[in-house]
Design a protein around this motif. Structure first.
Motif, mmCIF file in Angstrom:
data_model
loop_
_atom_site.group_PDB
_atom_site.id
_atom_site.type_symbol
_atom_site.label_atom_id
_atom_site.label_comp_id
_atom_site.label_asym_id
_atom_site.label_seq_id
_atom_site.Cartn_x
_atom_site.Cartn_y
_atom_site.Cartn_z
ATOM 1 N N ILE A 40 0.836 -1.205 0.000
ATOM 2 C CA ILE A 40 0.000 0.000 0.000
ATOM 3 C C ILE A 40 0.866 1.248 0.000
ATOM 4 O O ILE A 40 0.600 2.213 -0.746
ATOM 5 C CB ILE A 40 -0.949 -0.015 1.209
ATOM 6 C CG1 ILE A 40 -1.972 -1.149 1.061
ATOM 7 C CG2 ILE A 40 -1.675 1.326 1.351
ATOM 8 C CD1 ILE A 40 -2.858 -1.348 2.266
ATOM 9 N N LEU A 44 0.786 4.119 -2.930
ATOM 10 C CA LEU A 44 0.473 5.526 -2.653
ATOM 11 C C LEU A 44 1.592 6.448 -3.115
ATOM 12 O O LEU A 44 1.350 7.567 -3.570
ATOM 13 C CB LEU A 44 0.220 5.724 -1.154
ATOM 14 C CG LEU A 44 -1.046 5.073 -0.598
ATOM 15 C CD1 LEU A 44 -1.133 5.300 0.906
ATOM 16 C CD2 LEU A 44 -2.288 5.619 -1.268
ATOM 17 N N THR A 127 -7.509 8.614 -3.318
ATOM 18 C CA THR A 127 -6.590 7.836 -2.480
ATOM 19 C C THR A 127 -7.271 6.583 -1.964
ATOM 20 O O THR A 127 -6.683 5.486 -1.970
ATOM 21 C CB THR A 127 -6.094 8.688 -1.299
ATOM 22 O OG1 THR A 127 -5.438 9.873 -1.793
ATOM 23 C CG2 THR A 127 -5.111 7.902 -0.437
ATOM 24 N N GLN A 128 -8.526 6.727 -1.516
ATOM 25 C CA GLN A 128 -9.292 5.574 -1.062
ATOM 26 C C GLN A 128 -9.447 4.547 -2.187
ATOM 27 O O GLN A 128 -9.308 3.335 -1.977
ATOM 28 C CB GLN A 128 -10.676 6.018 -0.586
ATOM 29 C CG GLN A 128 -10.685 6.749 0.757
ATOM 30 C CD GLN A 128 -10.610 5.782 1.926
ATOM 31 O OE1 GLN A 128 -9.524 5.427 2.380
ATOM 32 N NE2 GLN A 128 -11.757 5.352 2.423
ATOM 33 N N ILE A 131 -6.129 2.720 -2.847
ATOM 34 C CA ILE A 131 -5.880 1.720 -1.801
ATOM 35 C C ILE A 131 -6.822 0.538 -1.980
ATOM 36 O O ILE A 131 -6.412 -0.623 -1.856
ATOM 37 C CB ILE A 131 -6.043 2.345 -0.407
ATOM 38 C CG1 ILE A 131 -4.987 3.433 -0.180
ATOM 39 C CG2 ILE A 131 -5.922 1.290 0.688
ATOM 40 C CD1 ILE A 131 -5.157 4.199 1.121
ATOM 41 N N GLU A 425 -6.246 3.274 4.628
ATOM 42 C CA GLU A 425 -4.819 3.239 4.924
ATOM 43 C C GLU A 425 -4.587 2.940 6.404
ATOM 44 O O GLU A 425 -3.694 2.158 6.764
ATOM 45 C CB GLU A 425 -4.155 4.550 4.541
ATOM 46 C CG GLU A 425 -2.642 4.559 4.745
ATOM 47 C CD GLU A 425 -2.002 5.861 4.355
ATOM 48 O OE1 GLU A 425 -0.770 5.963 4.455
ATOM 49 O OE2 GLU A 425 -2.729 6.782 3.941
#
Length: 430
Positions: A40, A44, A127-128, A131, A425
């Motif tokens: 992860i 990112l 971002t969610q 991930i 995260e």
């Protein structure tokens, strides 16, 4: 002399061994595996989608500063050569301070600040999603890896049974038909292993693409997945939390709120405009004495503009934005209803997944015991070769079911957490 050479050689060997002890172990690095947390973090860091969303946020921040800049005076240096009455040449500084622009400036600042908030939420949302995609891809890779291992184990079991059958055929205890059937099943199992490996390669490539790496990483595979109860059990409570925390719902609400600002900006052209204006410089009809002391001048004025007729455009604009606001409200309602429906469906699946997990686990244990008994009974000639093959297939099917049910549960929790707007995260990479 010989003793000296031997001592020198021994010293060189010791020095060389000492230096080699500091060199990295290449074989250890070649087999280095990374955890989900590291995966992860890598995703990112490398994701172009997150970099794009970050750039969009910085752009909206610049637009907000640009809108705020309209509140300050506008100062320009101008030089004009024209023929108008007695004035021919002019050079001056012109300053304009907006006092009222029909509400356009304040509406523009509000609009850009809302856009900035929307870009910030979009960055969180993207971002969610990144991930989520990485974790989902990780689940696909690990599930496929375990399916390959299960298929390889099944192939090995069939190979051993085929060896036994060939031996029995030679002594007349097994038929040629039994050997051929066993051989066909073994070949089918080998083909299935190759097919599963191809699918595993595809899943690994998908993960590599998400991580933006040149090579597919070796990931850690947990032999046994630990299942903990989900922290929220009430679907109504979950829906209430999702409607306030889900980033997509927040974005839709912001879009609805910006319509009023867009309306104020559009209607500002039909409202009065008030500005303070000042000039200071030089003017003269003779270019040779253009900048003499006697050519200096200054002026200050308060300029008011009142639109008289705009072709009834204001009425049409108001109707347009009223329908846009109604459409945005309906769109928000649709998204909320859809989110609630999906979330309640996931919670319904969650309520039964534990039972399915236990059934699949017990089926795996029972099929293992059944296969051991079948092999023993076949040696005693109490069951046929076909019975053994059927139980081998049952054992393999039960193991596949257990593997897939485990990851169905893991994906289910991931979906629910994404719908709730929980920080993925913090849950999976901390």
């Amino acid at each position: 002399m010989l003793k000296l050479l031997r001592a020198t050689s021994f010293t060189y060997v010791l020095i060389l061994s000492f230096l080699l002890s500091f060199l990295p172990n290449a074989s250890a690095d070649d087999h280095h595996t990374i955890s989900l947390r590291e995966i992860i973090k890598t995703g990112l860091k490398n994701s172009p989608r997150i970099k794009k969303s970050t750039a969009d946020l910085l752009s909206t921040q610049a637009q907000t500063r640009k809108a705020i800049g309209a509140l300050f005076p506008q100062i320009n240096i101008k030089s004009i050569a024209t023929q108008h009455d007695d004035e021919y040449y002019r050079a001056y500084i012109d300053a304009t301070q907006p006092l009222y622009a029909g509400g356009a400036i304040s509406a523009a600042i509000s609009l850009y600040r809302n856009n900035e908030s929307a870009a910030r939420i979009s960055l969180i949302n993207e971002t969610q999603k990144v991930i989520y995609d990485i974790i989902l891809s990780y689940f696909n890779v690990t599930q496929q890896t375990k399916l390959v291992e299960a298929a390889a184990e099944n192939t090995e079991t069939m190979r051993k049974h085929a060896t036994v059958i060939r031996g029995y055929e030679k002594i007349g205890r097994a038929r040629r038909t039994d050997r051929l059937q066993t051989q066909v099943n073994l070949l089918s199992a080998q083909a299935e292993v190759q097919d599963l490996k191809t699918q595993l390669f595809t899943e690994r490539e998908n993960l590599r693409e998400l991580l933006a790496l040149e090579e597919s990483p070796l990931i850690q595979i947990e032999n046994e997945i630990k299942f903990s109860p989900f922290e929220i059990t009430d679907p109504s409570k979950a829906v209430k939390e999702a409607l306030t925390s889900n980033p997509e719902i927040q974005l839709t609400e912001l879009v609805k709120n910006t319509i009023n600002d867009e309306k104020d900006i559009a209607l500002a052209a039909d409202k009065p405009n008030l500005a303070l204006r000042g000039q200071i410089g030089y003017r003269n009809i003779d270019r040779n004495i253009w900048f003499d002391q006697d050519s200096k001048y200054s002026s200050a004025s308060l300029e008011l503009t009142i639109p008289i007729f705009s072709g009834l455009s204001s009425i049409a604009k108001k109707r347009d934005f009223a329908e846009k606001k109604n459409s945005a409200a309906r769109n928000l309602e649709i998204k909320k209803n859809s989110l609630e429906s999906r979330l309640r469906t996931k919670f319904n699946d969650l309520s039964t997944i534990s039972e399915r997990l236990e059934i699949a686990r017990q089926a795996t244990l029972d099929s293992k015991e059944a296969l051991e008994l079948a092999n023993r009974d076949y040696q005693r000639s109490t069951i046929s070769s076909q019975d053994v093959l059927n139980i081998q297939r049952t054992r393999y099917d039960a193991k596949k079911l257990y593997i897939r049910t485990q990851y169905t549960y893991m994906r289910l929790l991931l979906d629910i957490r994404q719908y709730l707007g929980q920080n993925l995260e913090n849950i999976y990479a901390k």
